[in-house]
Motif scaffolding. Structure first.
Motif, PDB file in Angstrom:
ATOM      1  N   MET A  44      -4.459  10.967   0.575  1.00 56.08           N
ATOM      2  CA  MET A  44      -2.975  10.527   0.631  1.00 56.08           C
ATOM      3  C   MET A  44      -2.048  10.948  -0.081  1.00 56.08           C
ATOM      4  O   MET A  44      -2.083  10.674  -1.478  1.00 56.08           O
ATOM      5  N   LYS A  45      -1.230  11.719   0.316  1.00 58.36           N
ATOM      6  CA  LYS A  45      -0.192  12.638  -0.293  1.00 58.36           C
ATOM      7  C   LYS A  45       0.868  11.449  -0.357  1.00 58.36           C
ATOM      8  O   LYS A  45       1.453  11.531   0.770  1.00 58.36           O
ATOM      9  N   ILE A  46       1.607  11.248  -1.232  1.00 53.82           N
ATOM     10  CA  ILE A  46       2.632  10.263  -1.472  1.00 53.82           C
ATOM     11  C   ILE A  46       3.874  10.829  -2.231  1.00 53.82           C
ATOM     12  O   ILE A  46       3.747  11.166  -3.448  1.00 53.82           O
ATOM     13  N   VAL A  47       5.114  10.700  -1.755  1.00 54.03           N
ATOM     14  CA  VAL A  47       6.261  11.066  -2.462  1.00 54.03           C
ATOM     15  C   VAL A  47       6.822   9.778  -2.920  1.00 54.03           C
ATOM     16  O   VAL A  47       6.979   8.739  -1.879  1.00 54.03           O
ATOM     17  N   ILE A 106       1.401   2.557 -10.806  1.00 58.62           N
ATOM     18  CA  ILE A 106       0.035   2.018 -10.068  1.00 58.62           C
ATOM     19  C   ILE A 106      -0.187   3.131  -9.167  1.00 58.62           C
ATOM     20  O   ILE A 106      -1.565   3.463  -8.747  1.00 58.62           O
ATOM     21  N   LEU A 107       0.729   3.423  -8.408  1.00 60.65           N
ATOM     22  CA  LEU A 107       0.654   4.532  -7.281  1.00 60.65           C
ATOM     23  C   LEU A 107       0.062   5.780  -7.804  1.00 60.65           C
ATOM     24  O   LEU A 107      -0.792   6.365  -7.172  1.00 60.65           O
ATOM     25  N   ASN A 108       0.601   6.193  -8.975  1.00 65.21           N
ATOM     26  CA  ASN A 108       0.159   7.568  -9.501  1.00 65.21           C
ATOM     27  C   ASN A 108      -1.333   7.309 -10.032  1.00 65.21           C
ATOM     28  O   ASN A 108      -2.207   8.384  -9.875  1.00 65.21           O
ATOM     29  N   GLU A 109      -1.630   6.256 -10.838  1.00 69.65           N
ATOM     30  CA  GLU A 109      -2.865   6.230 -11.212  1.00 69.65           C
ATOM     31  C   GLU A 109      -3.991   6.056  -9.942  1.00 69.65           C
ATOM     32  O   GLU A 109      -5.105   6.641 -10.159  1.00 69.65           O
ATOM     33  N   LYS A 110      -3.629   5.222  -8.782  1.00 72.08           N
ATOM     34  CA  LYS A 110      -4.706   5.369  -7.692  1.00 72.08           C
ATOM     35  C   LYS A 110      -4.750   6.795  -6.851  1.00 72.08           C
ATOM     36  O   LYS A 110      -5.621   6.783  -6.340  1.00 72.08           O
ATOM     37  N   TYR A 111      -3.218   7.128  -6.576  1.00 69.98           N
ATOM     38  CA  TYR A 111      -3.292   8.283  -5.604  1.00 69.98           C
ATOM     39  C   TYR A 111      -2.569   9.532  -6.177  1.00 69.98           C
ATOM     40  O   TYR A 111      -2.427  10.498  -5.085  1.00 69.98           O
ATOM     41  N   ILE A 140       8.809  -9.503  -9.015  1.00 67.74           N
ATOM     42  CA  ILE A 140       8.815  -8.578  -7.741  1.00 67.74           C
ATOM     43  C   ILE A 140       8.144  -7.223  -8.003  1.00 67.74           C
ATOM     44  O   ILE A 140       7.380  -6.903  -7.156  1.00 67.74           O
ATOM     45  N   SER A 141       8.262  -6.685  -9.250  1.00 67.09           N
ATOM     46  CA  SER A 141       7.796  -5.463  -9.431  1.00 67.09           C
ATOM     47  C   SER A 141       6.231  -5.757  -9.439  1.00 67.09           C
ATOM     48  O   SER A 141       5.406  -4.739  -8.884  1.00 67.09           O
ATOM     49  N   GLU A 142       5.658  -6.829 -10.150  1.00 67.87           N
ATOM     50  CA  GLU A 142       4.148  -7.094 -10.074  1.00 67.87           C
ATOM     51  C   GLU A 142       3.526  -7.446  -8.696  1.00 67.87           C
ATOM     52  O   GLU A 142       2.701  -6.693  -8.293  1.00 67.87           O
ATOM     53  N   LEU A 143       4.310  -7.988  -7.997  1.00 67.52           N
ATOM     54  CA  LEU A 143       3.828  -8.471  -6.810  1.00 67.52           C
ATOM     55  C   LEU A 143       3.994  -7.114  -5.808  1.00 67.52           C
ATOM     56  O   LEU A 143       3.009  -6.913  -4.772  1.00 67.52           O
ATOM     57  N   GLY A 144       5.092  -6.189  -5.725  1.00 71.10           N
ATOM     58  CA  GLY A 144       5.327  -5.150  -5.008  1.00 71.10           C
ATOM     59  C   GLY A 144       4.102  -4.066  -5.295  1.00 71.10           C
ATOM     60  O   GLY A 144       3.728  -3.319  -4.414  1.00 71.10           O
ATOM     61  N   SER A 145       3.760  -4.056  -6.675  1.00 70.09           N
ATOM     62  CA  SER A 145       2.674  -3.310  -6.811  1.00 70.09           C
ATOM     63  C   SER A 145       1.435  -3.490  -6.256  1.00 70.09           C
ATOM     64  O   SER A 145       0.621  -2.886  -5.750  1.00 70.09           O
ATOM     65  N   LYS A 146       1.118  -4.702  -5.988  1.00 65.83           N
ATOM     66  CA  LYS A 146      -0.170  -5.367  -5.505  1.00 65.83           C
ATOM     67  C   LYS A 146      -0.093  -4.789  -3.902  1.00 65.83           C
ATOM     68  O   LYS A 146      -0.947  -4.564  -3.403  1.00 65.83           O
ATOM     69  N   LEU A 147       0.919  -5.347  -3.456  1.00 67.18           N
ATOM     70  CA  LEU A 147       1.373  -5.347  -1.909  1.00 67.18           C
ATOM     71  C   LEU A 147       1.143  -3.923  -1.210  1.00 67.18           C
ATOM     72  O   LEU A 147       0.699  -3.464  -0.498  1.00 67.18           O
ATOM     73  N   ILE A 148       1.897  -2.921  -2.211  1.00 65.06           N
ATOM     74  CA  ILE A 148       1.816  -1.488  -1.667  1.00 65.06           C
ATOM     75  C   ILE A 148       0.182  -0.876  -1.680  1.00 65.06           C
ATOM     76  O   ILE A 148       0.003  -0.249  -0.676  1.00 65.06           O
ATOM     77  N   VAL A 149      -0.449  -1.198  -2.842  1.00 69.50           N
ATOM     78  CA  VAL A 149      -1.855  -0.945  -2.847  1.00 69.50           C
ATOM     79  C   VAL A 149      -2.584  -1.594  -1.922  1.00 69.50           C
ATOM     80  O   VAL A 149      -3.279  -0.699  -1.014  1.00 69.50           O
TER      81      VAL A 149
END
Length: 308
Positions: A1-4, A18-23, A166-175
């Motif tokens: 999955m390539k993400i910008v 979190i996005l960089n760590e996982k993807y 919001i940042s904490e919840l957003g991190s969870k939901l985007i993953v």
């Protein structure tokens, strides 16, 4: 999955991480460096600082919709664009670049509080809850279909504290969204536009306290909702100062609206329906202080008016 990834302020940083760590993000897009502070020093946005620390390529276009920016974004051949608090409007040509979707992490449960300032407005308007929506981006103002939404209790939070949640919840939901997408389980639901409300942009006038028209709860919500920037404010003897923390006080004291009725460990001011205890202030060129700290070298005079 390539993400910008697109983001600019501090609220975006944990999601970038979190996005960089996982993807492993292929590119981070953020606003240009800005002059800030009394010395007008050119400073990078928080997202740029974190991206460079993590070794991710950074792109800072003056105009994200320019042909040059579009060609750079096309060259990424990304599956997803993920956007939170980027600071520029992405036009349709940009939104159509990723192979799958351009996704926005929006700081409310849509269709409530579409627009520029959902975190501030949720508190200012006295809402009991806020939340995060994972939304497919389209031409309209936060009108896209929603894949995920989760509410959070915001009672007694200020804007800085709510931003962190919001940042904490957003991190969870985007993953969760990306994992659902990989598993073929994503479902988007249309918003009911008849239920839409709007979070107007915050400007320097939003925080001006009017003791003639605002009750105590309204003022307290304004103080919490604009903490620390731009902050609620009033004047004392013609000098404007910021109020960072305040709480309601029950009183039957007869006094003019905005009149100082007590000066001690707090500054108590008459309001429409009671009184307001001002606990933290910031005067121009000074740091944030408790009232006790401020009174050690300055004075408020009982009987004087605030905002007069």
């Amino acid at each position: 999955m390539k993400i910008v990834f697109f983001g600019t302020p501090e609220i975006s940083v944990p999601i970038l991480e979190i996005l960089n760590e996982k993807y492993k993000l292929s590119l981070v897009v953020t606003q240009q460096d800005r002059k800030k502070g009394r010395g007008k020093k050119l400073l990078p946005p928080p997202v740029k600082e974190k991206a460079l620390e993590l070794g991710i390529e950074v792109f800072q276009p003056e105009n994200i919709n320019s042909q040059e920016a579009i060609e750079i974004l096309k060259g990424q051949e990304a599956d997803l664009f993920v956007v939170i608090a980027f600071g520029q409007i992405l036009k349709e040509e940009v939104l159509n670049i990723p192979k799958l979707y351009a996704i926005n992490i929006h700081a409310s449960c849509l269709p409530k509080l579409r627009g520029a300032a959902p975190i501030n407005r949720a508190i200012i308007q006295g809402h009991a809850t806020s939340g995060v929506s994972i939304m497919k981006m389209e031409r309209g103002l936060d009108t896209g279909d929603v894949a995920l939404c989760e509410e959070i209790d915001i009672s007694n939070l200020n804007a800085e504290e709510l931003s962190e949640k919001i940042s904490e919840l957003g991190s969870k939901l985007i993953v969760e969204f990306i994992e659902n997408l990989k598993a073929g389980k994503v479902r988007f639901d249309k918003q009911d536009s008849d239920l839409a409300t709007y979070a107007d942009k915050i400007d320097k006038f939003t925080g001006y306290i009017d003791f003639e028209t605002m009750d105590t709860k309204t003022i307290c919500n304004l103080v919490r909702g604009l903490y620390k920037k731009p902050a609620a404010s009033t004047t004392y003897k013609g000098e404007r100062f910021k109020i960072l923390k305040a709480e309601p006080v029950d009183t039957d004291v007869k006094a003019g609206l905005g009149e100082i009725i007590e000066v001690n460990k707090s500054l108590v001011v008459k309001t429409l329906d009671g009184a307001l205890s001002i606990l933290e202030v910031q005067f121009p060129g000074k740091r944030i202080m408790t009232i006790e700290e401020h009174l050690a070298g300055n004075e408020f005079v009982k009987g004087e008016l605030l905002g007069g």
